[in-house]
Design a protein around this motif. Structure first.
Motif, PDB file in Angstrom:
ATOM      1  N   LEU A 138       0.855  -1.190   0.000  1.00 12.94           N
ATOM      2  CA  LEU A 138       0.000   0.000   0.000  1.00 12.94           C
ATOM      3  C   LEU A 138       0.889   1.237   0.000  1.00 12.94           C
ATOM      4  O   LEU A 138       1.530   1.545   0.994  1.00 12.94           O
ATOM      5  CB  LEU A 138      -0.890  -0.003   1.245  1.00 12.94           C
ATOM      6  N   CYS A 164      -6.419   4.345   2.285  1.00 10.16           N
ATOM      7  CA  CYS A 164      -6.960   3.121   2.868  1.00 10.16           C
ATOM      8  C   CYS A 164      -8.480   3.195   2.810  1.00 10.16           C
ATOM      9  O   CYS A 164      -9.059   4.255   3.047  1.00 10.16           O
ATOM     10  CB  CYS A 164      -6.468   2.994   4.301  1.00 10.16           C
ATOM     11  N   PRO A 188     -10.410   5.120   8.779  1.00  9.26           N
ATOM     12  CA  PRO A 188      -9.683   4.120   7.988  1.00  9.26           C
ATOM     13  C   PRO A 188      -9.887   2.724   8.575  1.00  9.26           C
ATOM     14  O   PRO A 188      -9.805   2.540   9.794  1.00  9.26           O
ATOM     15  CB  PRO A 188      -8.224   4.571   8.107  1.00  9.26           C
ATOM     16  N   CYS A 193       0.315  -4.273   6.161  1.00  7.28           N
ATOM     17  CA  CYS A 193      -0.357  -3.325   5.265  1.00  7.28           C
ATOM     18  C   CYS A 193      -0.677  -3.935   3.899  1.00  7.28           C
ATOM     19  O   CYS A 193      -1.469  -3.368   3.138  1.00  7.28           O
ATOM     20  CB  CYS A 193       0.514  -2.083   5.061  1.00  7.28           C
ATOM     21  N   PHE A 220      -4.650  -5.453   0.818  1.00 10.47           N
ATOM     22  CA  PHE A 220      -5.685  -4.919  -0.052  1.00 10.47           C
ATOM     23  C   PHE A 220      -5.571  -5.409  -1.493  1.00 10.47           C
ATOM     24  O   PHE A 220      -6.360  -5.015  -2.334  1.00 10.47           O
ATOM     25  CB  PHE A 220      -5.651  -3.387  -0.021  1.00 10.47           C
TER      26      PHE A 220
END
Length: 252
Positions: free
Chosen positions: A4, A10, A22, A220, A223
């Motif tokens: 990310l 986010c 977030p 992180c 996603f």
């Protein structure tokens, strides 16, 4: 592996007052120490914009220095702080908020943009409802594959309270679980990423904690892939009710 970048926002969850939080943040604690380098790395290299702390953790001034050094405007950050029982009561709570703002060098936590509670179960929230006119925007509790308070989650969501989970890795206890490891292998991810992704896909605001740069980066990278329904159901079946922090059930 998916990282990310700082320029990528986010995903957020909307609170009942319209404010966006977030869905992924970084927790801090009095346990495990504090790392300035790790906080800086999270803010400047990993795009983290959500920091969770508490007056009791003793790192407000250190976070102030990190926020200032990062150069990020206050409006880009979601900062969560917590009052301790000694600060209960209107005047004491108000002063504690002001003191914490000064300590962290910020003008607001929203003094206060949003109000939440931590470790509140259904009976605590019911009692709060009797005594207060404002419904909390957030309830932050322990949440991981071994601790899934589904009844509490449903209660919060039906009442417009965003559910936020800490200790998503069960303090490391879930990382060696063969079921989690199998799903991680299937997706080419780590066990930690699978647990955090599962939490996020369940709509839970998730705040893993680490003082190590490589762990923060790993946490992180959640996603760029999706767990399928079978994965989600399998992880959901790991519930055994254990707490890795403390159990607030018998707190009046």
């Amino acid at each position: 592996m998916y990282l990310l970048p700082p320029t990528l926002s986010c995903p957020t969850v909307q609170l009942s007052n319209g404010v966006e939080i977030p869905i992924l943040g970084l927790g801090t604690s009095h346990d495990g120490g504090y790392s300035h380098d790790a906080i800086m790395y999270a803010l400047t290299d990993c795009g983290i914009r959500h920091l969770d702390t508490a007056k009791r953790y003793g790192c407000e001034e250190k976070l102030r220095d990190a926020i200032k050094e990062s150069g990020l405007p206050r409006s880009d950050l979601w900062l969560t702080n917590k009052l301790w029982p000694g600060d209960y009561g209107y005047k004491a709570a108000q002063q504690a908020c002001i003191d914490s703002c000064r300590a962290m060098g910020v003008e607001y936590f929203g003094v206060c943009r949003a109000i939440g509670v931590s470790n509140f179960l259904v009976h605590h929230l019911e009692q709060l409802k009797e005594d207060c006119s404002v419904v909390p925007h957030v309830n932050q509790v322990e949440y991981h594959p071994y601790q899934q308070p589904k009844g509490l989650m449903e209660y919060c969501r039906s009442g417009g309270i965003v559910f936020e989970g800490y200790s998503p890795l069960a303090k490391g206890q879930v990382l060696n679980n063969p079921v989690v490891q199998q799903i991680a292998k299937k997706h080419g991810r780590t066990a930690a990423q699978i647990c955090i992704r599962w939490s996020i896909q369940n709509g839970v605001v998730t705040i893993p904690k680490s003082t190590k740069k490589n762990r923060i980066q790993e946490n992180c990278q959640v996603f760029g892939f999706q767990l399928d329904e079978e994965d989600m159901a399998t992880l959901g079946g790991l519930q055994d009710g254990r707490h890795v922090t403390w159990d607030p059930t018998n707190v009046d």
